[in-house]
Scaffold this motif. Sequence first.
Motif, mmCIF file in Angstrom:
data_model
loop_
_atom_site.group_PDB
_atom_site.id
_atom_site.type_symbol
_atom_site.label_atom_id
_atom_site.label_comp_id
_atom_site.label_asym_id
_atom_site.label_seq_id
_atom_site.Cartn_x
_atom_site.Cartn_y
_atom_site.Cartn_z
ATOM 1 N N VAL A 16 116.093 -3.603 -18.153
ATOM 2 C CA VAL A 16 114.807 -4.309 -18.046
ATOM 3 C C VAL A 16 113.846 -3.159 -17.868
ATOM 4 C CG1 VAL A 16 115.308 -4.391 -15.327
ATOM 5 C CG2 VAL A 16 113.562 -5.835 -16.384
ATOM 6 N N GLN A 17 112.732 -3.368 -18.353
ATOM 7 C CA GLN A 17 111.708 -2.284 -18.144
ATOM 8 C C GLN A 17 110.886 -2.540 -17.031
ATOM 9 O OE1 GLN A 17 112.254 -3.643 -21.784
ATOM 10 N NE2 GLN A 17 113.725 -2.281 -21.526
ATOM 11 N N LEU A 18 110.398 -1.458 -16.400
ATOM 12 C CA LEU A 18 109.711 -1.701 -15.055
ATOM 13 C C LEU A 18 108.426 -1.042 -15.163
ATOM 14 C CD1 LEU A 18 112.760 -1.341 -12.609
ATOM 15 C CD2 LEU A 18 111.599 -3.333 -13.372
ATOM 16 N N ALA A 74 118.282 -8.245 -8.727
ATOM 17 C CA ALA A 74 118.013 -7.727 -7.453
ATOM 18 C C ALA A 74 117.096 -6.582 -7.504
ATOM 19 C CB ALA A 74 119.122 -7.178 -6.387
ATOM 20 N N MET A 75 116.296 -6.286 -6.694
ATOM 21 C CA MET A 75 115.179 -5.259 -7.123
ATOM 22 C C MET A 75 115.082 -4.433 -5.631
ATOM 23 S SD MET A 75 113.856 -5.671 -9.859
ATOM 24 C CE MET A 75 112.476 -4.630 -10.143
ATOM 25 N N CYS A 85 110.063 1.785 -8.380
ATOM 26 C CA CYS A 85 110.953 0.431 -8.245
ATOM 27 C C CYS A 85 112.166 0.558 -9.390
ATOM 28 C CB CYS A 85 110.111 -0.807 -8.543
ATOM 29 S SG CYS A 85 109.637 -0.894 -10.456
ATOM 30 N N ALA A 86 113.124 -0.225 -8.789
ATOM 31 C CA ALA A 86 114.319 -0.183 -9.564
ATOM 32 C C ALA A 86 114.946 -1.403 -9.606
ATOM 33 C CB ALA A 86 115.409 0.783 -9.111
ATOM 34 N N ALA A 87 115.750 -1.886 -10.668
ATOM 35 C CA ALA A 87 116.320 -3.085 -10.745
ATOM 36 C C ALA A 87 117.973 -2.893 -10.566
ATOM 37 C CB ALA A 87 116.143 -3.741 -12.151
ATOM 38 N N SER A 127 120.120 0.315 -12.193
ATOM 39 C CA SER A 127 120.429 1.101 -13.487
ATOM 40 C C SER A 127 119.089 0.978 -14.189
ATOM 41 C CB SER A 127 121.347 0.170 -14.309
ATOM 42 O OG SER A 127 120.806 -1.296 -14.300
ATOM 43 N N SER A 128 117.931 0.364 -13.903
ATOM 44 C CA SER A 128 116.980 0.590 -14.551
ATOM 45 C C SER A 128 115.718 1.026 -13.366
ATOM 46 C CB SER A 128 116.585 -0.847 -15.105
ATOM 47 O OG SER A 128 117.350 -1.127 -16.044
ATOM 48 N N TRP A 129 114.756 2.076 -13.901
ATOM 49 C CA TRP A 129 113.712 2.357 -13.100
ATOM 50 C C TRP A 129 112.537 2.581 -13.834
ATOM 51 C CZ3 TRP A 129 115.122 4.417 -8.026
ATOM 52 C CH2 TRP A 129 116.319 4.517 -7.954
#
Length: 123
Positions: free
Chosen positions: A2-4, A33-34, A96-98, A111-113
């Motif tokens: 996911v892109q954040l 979850a975030m 933020c991260a996912a 895994s996504s930042w």
Amino acid sequence: QVQLAESGGGLVQAGGSLRLSCTASGRTFIRIAMGWFRQAPGKEREFVAAISWNGGTTGYANSVKGRFTISRDNAKNTVYLQMDSLKPEDTAVYYCAASEMGYSTLRAHYSSWGQGTQVTVSS
């Protein structure tokens, strides 16, 4: 993945408030979850707050407990971090991260930042 994208950082005086936002795109936001992390100059990136996919579980670092509040709006694909009673030691880049591994306070599970947003608290 996911892109954040974070927003809402800035300069604030001690005792003030800021609200950070993080908007997700690229895949479904629900069931992810975030978390929020921060990194001050010369220090390791540290956990700040986390929230489960449905908002039913939240967790905070001891240093921010009672001052920061994490929340999410799944209809808007957005997670928020309300920061009150800010202190100079809260100065950092906030990320933020996912986590697709479910709710976690561990950096390794994310895994996504996002690219980060600077928060500066003056004394």
